[in-house]
Write a protein that holds these residues in place. Structure first.
Motif, short mmCIF file in Angstrom:
data_model
loop_
_atom_site.label_atom_id
_atom_site.label_comp_id
_atom_site.label_asym_id
_atom_site.label_seq_id
_atom_site.Cartn_x
_atom_site.Cartn_y
_atom_site.Cartn_z
N TRP A 165 0.84 -1.19 0.00
CA TRP A 165 0.00 0.00 0.00
C TRP A 165 0.88 1.25 0.00
O TRP A 165 1.80 1.37 0.81
CB TRP A 165 -0.91 0.00 1.24
CG TRP A 165 -1.83 1.17 1.25
CD1 TRP A 165 -1.61 2.38 1.86
CD2 TRP A 165 -3.10 1.27 0.62
NE1 TRP A 165 -2.67 3.23 1.64
CE2 TRP A 165 -3.60 2.57 0.87
CE3 TRP A 165 -3.87 0.38 -0.16
CZ2 TRP A 165 -4.84 3.00 0.39
CZ3 TRP A 165 -5.10 0.82 -0.63
CH2 TRP A 165 -5.57 2.12 -0.35
N CYS A 166 0.60 2.18 -0.92
CA CYS A 166 1.31 3.46 -0.89
C CYS A 166 0.44 4.48 -0.20
O CYS A 166 -0.59 4.88 -0.74
CB CYS A 166 1.68 3.96 -2.28
SG CYS A 166 2.45 5.60 -2.20
N PRO A 167 0.81 4.91 1.02
CA PRO A 167 -0.02 5.87 1.74
C PRO A 167 -0.11 7.21 1.02
O PRO A 167 -1.10 7.92 1.14
CB PRO A 167 0.70 6.05 3.08
CG PRO A 167 1.64 4.90 3.19
CD PRO A 167 2.00 4.52 1.79
N ARG A 168 0.91 7.58 0.23
CA ARG A 168 0.87 8.86 -0.47
C ARG A 168 -0.09 8.79 -1.67
O ARG A 168 -0.92 9.65 -1.87
CB ARG A 168 2.26 9.28 -0.93
CG ARG A 168 2.44 10.79 -0.99
CD ARG A 168 3.08 11.24 -2.28
NE ARG A 168 2.27 10.84 -3.41
CZ ARG A 168 1.30 11.56 -3.96
NH1 ARG A 168 1.01 12.74 -3.47
NH2 ARG A 168 0.61 11.10 -4.98
N CYS A 169 0.08 7.74 -2.48
CA CYS A 169 -0.78 7.59 -3.66
C CYS A 169 -2.15 7.05 -3.28
O CYS A 169 -3.07 7.05 -4.09
CB CYS A 169 -0.14 6.68 -4.69
SG CYS A 169 1.41 7.31 -5.35
N ALA A 170 -2.26 6.55 -2.04
CA ALA A 170 -3.52 5.99 -1.54
C ALA A 170 -4.04 4.90 -2.45
O ALA A 170 -5.22 4.86 -2.81
CB ALA A 170 -4.57 7.08 -1.33
N ARG A 333 9.66 0.56 -1.58
CA ARG A 333 9.24 1.95 -1.85
C ARG A 333 8.37 2.01 -3.09
O ARG A 333 8.51 1.20 -3.99
CB ARG A 333 10.47 2.84 -2.04
CG ARG A 333 11.20 3.13 -0.73
CD ARG A 333 12.45 3.97 -0.96
NE ARG A 333 13.11 4.32 0.30
CZ ARG A 333 12.81 5.40 1.03
NH1 ARG A 333 11.88 6.23 0.62
NH2 ARG A 333 13.45 5.63 2.16
N CYS A 334 7.51 3.01 -3.13
CA CYS A 334 6.59 3.19 -4.27
C CYS A 334 7.40 3.60 -5.49
O CYS A 334 8.19 4.53 -5.45
CB CYS A 334 5.57 4.27 -3.93
SG CYS A 334 4.50 4.73 -5.31
N GLN A 335 7.17 2.87 -6.59
CA GLN A 335 7.90 3.17 -7.81
C GLN A 335 7.58 4.56 -8.36
O GLN A 335 8.39 5.17 -9.02
CB GLN A 335 7.50 2.12 -8.86
CG GLN A 335 8.57 1.84 -9.83
CD GLN A 335 8.10 0.82 -10.85
OE1 GLN A 335 7.02 0.93 -11.43
NE2 GLN A 335 8.88 -0.21 -11.04
N ARG A 336 6.40 5.05 -8.04
CA ARG A 336 5.98 6.36 -8.55
C ARG A 336 6.52 7.50 -7.70
O ARG A 336 7.04 8.48 -8.21
CB ARG A 336 4.44 6.49 -8.51
CG ARG A 336 3.74 5.66 -9.50
CD ARG A 336 3.67 6.36 -10.84
NE ARG A 336 3.51 5.31 -11.84
CZ ARG A 336 3.98 5.38 -13.06
NH1 ARG A 336 4.64 6.45 -13.46
NH2 ARG A 336 3.81 4.39 -13.88
N CYS A 337 6.31 7.40 -6.36
CA CYS A 337 6.57 8.57 -5.53
C CYS A 337 7.62 8.30 -4.46
O CYS A 337 7.93 9.19 -3.67
CB CYS A 337 5.27 9.06 -4.89
SG CYS A 337 4.65 7.96 -3.61
N ASP A 338 8.19 7.10 -4.43
CA ASP A 338 9.29 6.76 -3.53
C ASP A 338 8.91 6.71 -2.05
O ASP A 338 9.76 6.57 -1.19
CB ASP A 338 10.47 7.73 -3.74
CG ASP A 338 11.78 7.08 -3.35
OD1 ASP A 338 11.95 5.88 -3.64
OD2 ASP A 338 12.63 7.76 -2.73
ZN LIG Z 1 3.21 6.37 -4.15
#
Ligand SMILES: [Zn+2]
Ligand SMILES: [Zn+2]
Length: 873
Positions: A165-170, A333-338
């Protein structure tokens, strides 16, 4: 761009340009993201595809190369939302779903053309009349269809599982979208007191904040140290909960103290352990990455990092910290936003992918799809063998909405394959109160249907029946799993046929020093800027040459500048040739049998090159094809043939009829070279063809030279190569000796009497001119004063070196050196004639002395030659 526009407008990029019965050749462009700008990786892939497309088109195939753009779910939503917030201070939730999607649509529609125009700028001959967009109606239909099929086949299911789960990208991310980054951190040890007061167990953890969600501690069942406490309870620090000590084989006895905490809601292994032991899940970290109320009042609302600090401080205060140790572990880590990902349990849609993978592997085993380079097949097999279910739902708004509806009873309704209308009632209980799933599909869930969906599937379109399966997929090896493997699975599963017959996986473009390009490093090369500075042809040629060099492809201005120099050379040679051709009429095919040796030589070389280029392209060796063209055009045609033809045409003793033949060959070789070059350098080749023949716009559909087998003359090649090698050797000799290239020389070629000698003698005037010789003798043995000797081709080369004029000082120095060498020679000779030395000394020492004597003699000879006194003291 003039030629490009002409070609596109005249329909040359459409397969219909070929006859109806022509064999198709199909490629589908890996769709670039609508959010992006053409980067150097795209430029490489599109260049290679265009080389293939133009080459096959010239071979008479009905080439269909379908371009398209990806709606880029997560990336577009991020960009549009950021833009919205910057402009208005609102979030997408403030705006509401429909208005936000409308903004996304407008934004994407406005940009879709940009990236396609950038592809045009590179010269790509795609059929833009068949352009696709991954979110258009036809593509949406295909996505809906496959989901229905998978659901009703029991392969798509909804479940609560541990996800990334990416908490930033939700949103949830698939395993492939996670970057595992090695990070140095700590391994903290925490004491959990036993309930019965008989002591404590020490637990090691890298994520102390999750302990608030522990529901057990575990030891290995065979670990004797802890056998007595299994079944007892411990008091979970910082909470008022008691949790059991359990035994589970997953525990690594050597890790930390051999006791681990079990947090089923926040760790994938613990999740499984929790299921095995029936442990409750206590969720202490929410989808926003903050601590929940379950974590306790003092922690609720804290960010993960703040919570960790507080937990550690509170434990210290209570005297429960034991020894800490530095520890390295892989952090997802999220590939989009790290952002650091959180493993969380969440209700998502999954696809049971194993049956599809098995079918795909069977197809590749049967070589219905082949990989180049072949080593990727192994990587593909390995991944397919260990494939895990694919989480296909994403908590985004921008994308293909999941066609699943839920009634208040929790029943799931998914339309049957072919049912296009949304359901009006629950398929189980008939309730009309249906709510659609709010999530959308992973972007790859639409990409994996290419090339099926871009040719019209599930409808039985004309394009699908004519152009599917496609011929080749060209892409970077980094998306072998993301995309290539999934396309193969989709193809064989939904249509029963592979999507393409060949896969060519190229390396990744790096900067000139082999470093990854990144904005932070400031080493990003923009291919469009390069096109403006050096011309698209130079960029394309450089990329083609680069493509064969492995996994990391070092690219930069040096390479592009070299390619531009080549393009310039082609231009200049063509202009020069045009001058020599004058207004001589365009003749047909040269009549090989009636031609002179030089003309036959260049036609032989042309045929060999054409063959090499075709053979190399068949096996995706773009680099070998480009290098063969470069070597032929630069060295053999420009530096060799054109220079020789210059002499031939100036020869007043030669009949006009013979000169006309040579002009016809010159024109033919130039035209064929342009045709061979066209797939690599489409712009300059059309431009020159126009200047030369007045039909530049036709070049892309003219036949591609295959290399005539009957244009072979090994004897002519042997003779002319000997001439060229002689000229080169003499040029180098002048340079080595510091002589002017215009300085006259006498030379000889030593060859036994026979056809070779005769031929060389016949070309003596030509060679004399090429090498600026004042005289040239061809004979079995040549004696010249102060001779330099070497081998060139099939002959021995003898050149009379002029005596050097030495100053008195230089002469004195040389004589002194000779005298000193003489002294050394005398010493070594004396030793070697001393019987007692020879008797006593080891063999090796004697050998060494002999060798030394030889070297000294050679040095003396050289010094004497330099002095210009051959033979004497
Ligand atoms: Zn993300
Ligand atoms: Zn129902």
């Amino acid at each position: 761009m003039k030629w490009y526009r002409l070609q596109e407008e005249s329909g040359q990029f459409r397969p219909e340009v070929a006859p109806d019965d022509a064999r198709p050749y199909t490629l589908v462009i890996p769709p670039p993201n609508v959010t992006g700008r053409l980067h150097v990786g795209h430029a490489l892939g599109r260049t290679l595809e265009d080389v293939l497309a133009r080459w096959r088109r010239m071979q008479g195939r009905a080439v269909l190369w379908v371009p398209g753009v990806d709606h880029a779910g997560i990336a577009t939503q991020m960009v549009v939302e950021r833009d919205l917030t910057e402009r208005t201070g609102k979030t997408r939730h403030d705006l509401g779903r429909e208005p936000f999607l409308e903004t996304c649509r407008e934004w994407a529609d406005a940009r879709r053309g940009d990236i396609l125009n950038q592809i045009r700028r590179l010269g790509c001959s795609c059929d833009f009349s068949r352009e696709y967009y991954t979110l258009d109606a036809a593509r949406s239909k295909a996505v809906r269809r496959v989901f229905s099929e998978l659901y009703h086949q029991g392969l798509a299911y909804r479940d609560s599982r541990m996800v990334n789960w990416c908490p930033r990208c939700a949103t949830v991310l698939s395993d492939l979208e996670v970057n595992h980054v090695e990070s140095s951190g700590q391994l903290w040890s925490v004491a959990y007191p036993l309930e019965d007061g008989s002591g404590e167990v020490v637990v090691a953890t890298t994520r102390p904040e999750t302990m608030l969600g522990d529901t057990a501690v575990a030891v290995h069942p065979e670990d004797e140290r802890y056998a007595s406490i299994v079944g007892k309870k411990v008091r979970l620090p910082l909470t008022d909960r008691l949790i059991p000590v359990i035994a589970d084989e997953m525990v690594d006895r050597k890790f930390g103290t051999g006791v681990v905490k079990i947090t089923p809601a926040h760790d994938p292994n613990d999740f499984e352990a929790g299921r095995r032991h029936g442990l409750p899940q206590v969720v202490v970290i929410g989808f926003d990455g903050k601590m929940t109320a379950e974590a306790g009042a003092v922690y609720a609302g804290l960010e993960r990092t703040a919570a960790r600090k507080k937990v550690l401080a509170d434990l210290r205060e209570q005297g429960l910290r034991r020894d800490d140790r530095p520890h390295t572990s892989a952090v997802g880590r999220c590939q989009r936003c790290d952002t650091v990902l959180e493993p969380l349990v969440s209700l998502q849609w999954f696809v049971k992918i194993k049956p599809l993978a098995e079918k795909a592997v069977a197809a590749t085993e049967a070589r219905e799809v082949t990989f180049t380079p072949e080593l990727w097949k192994k990587t593909y097999d390995e991944w397919m063998k260990n494939i895990r279910d694919w989480c296909v739902s994403r908590q985004l708004w921008w994308g293909h909405e999941i066609p699943a509806w839920y009634c208040p009873e929790g029943h799931v309704t998914v339309p049957k394959p072919g049912e296009e209308a949304d359901p009006a009632a629950c398929a189980t209980c008939g309730s009309a109160r249906l709510e659609r799933d709010p999530d959308v599909f992973d972007t790859w869930f639409s990409s994996w249907l290419m090339p099926l969906s871009v040719l019209g599937w599930p409808d039985k379109t004309k394009d699908l029946s004519r152009f599917y399966p496609t011929d080749v997929m060209v892409t970077g090896f980094d998306i072998l799993f993301f995309w290539v493997a999934r396309m193969i699975m989709a193809g064989v599963w939904f249509d029963g046929r592979v999507p393409f017959r060949e896969v060519f996986l190229h390396g990744l473009v790096r900067d000139e020093r082999g470093q990854k390009m990144s904005k932070t490093k400031g080493n990003v090369i923009d291919p469009l800027v390069m096109c403006d500075e050096y011309g698209a042809d130079a960029v394309r040629f450089a990329l083609a040459v680069l493509s064969g060099t492995g996994r990391d492809l070092p690219f930069g201005t040096t390479r592009v500048a070299a390619s531009r120099a080549f393009a310039t050379k082609v231009w200049n040679a063509a202009r020069f040739a045009m001058g020599m051709l004058g207004d001589s009429p365009a003749a047909g095919e040269p009549d090989f049998a009636t031609l002179g040796r030089v003309d036959r030589w260049i036609l032989d070389r042309l045929a060999t090159t054409a063959k090499k280029v075709n053979d190399s392209l068949e096996v995706f060796r773009f680099d070998e094809a480009a290098n063969a063209l470069y070597a032929f055009f630069w060295t053999e045609f420009c530096d060799g043939y054109v220079e020789m033809v210059k002499q031939v045409l100036r020869d007043e003793t030669l009949a006009e009829e013979e000169k006309a033949k040579t002009r016809a060959v010159l024109r033919h070789v130039l035209l064929d070279s342009l045709a061979l070059l066209h797939p690599f350098m489409p712009f300059v080749s059309c431009e020159i063809r126009e200047a030369l023949n007045g039909d530049g716009a036709k070049l892309p559909v003219l036949p591609y030279p295959a290399g005539r087998d009957d244009w072979r003359d090994p004897f002519a090649v042997e003779v002319v190569e000997t001439l060229r090698e002689t000229a080169t050797r003499i040029r180098n000799l002048r340079a080595e000796r510091g002589m002017a290239q215009t300085e006259a020389l006498d030379a000889g070629l030593e060859v036994p009497e026979g056809p070779v000698a005769e031929a060389l003698r016949a070309h003596a005037p030509l060679l004399s001119h090429m090498a600026r010789l004042s005289s040239l003798v061809v004979a079995p043995a040549v004696e010249l004063p102060n001779a330099f000797r070497d081998h060139v081709g099939v002959a021995g080369l003898v050149v009379a070196l002029p005596k050097k004029e030495l100053s008195a000082e230089e002469e004195a120095k040389a004589r002194k050196e000779i005298a000193s060498v003489d002294k050394e020679i005398e010493g070594v000779s004396r030793k070697l004639s001393d019987e007692s030395f020879l008797a006593r000394a080891p063999q090796a020492v004697v050998e060494k002395a002999k060798k030394q004597l030889e070297e000294l003699a050679a040095r003396r000879a050289k010094l004497v030659t330099n002095l210009g006194e051959a033979g004497g003291r």
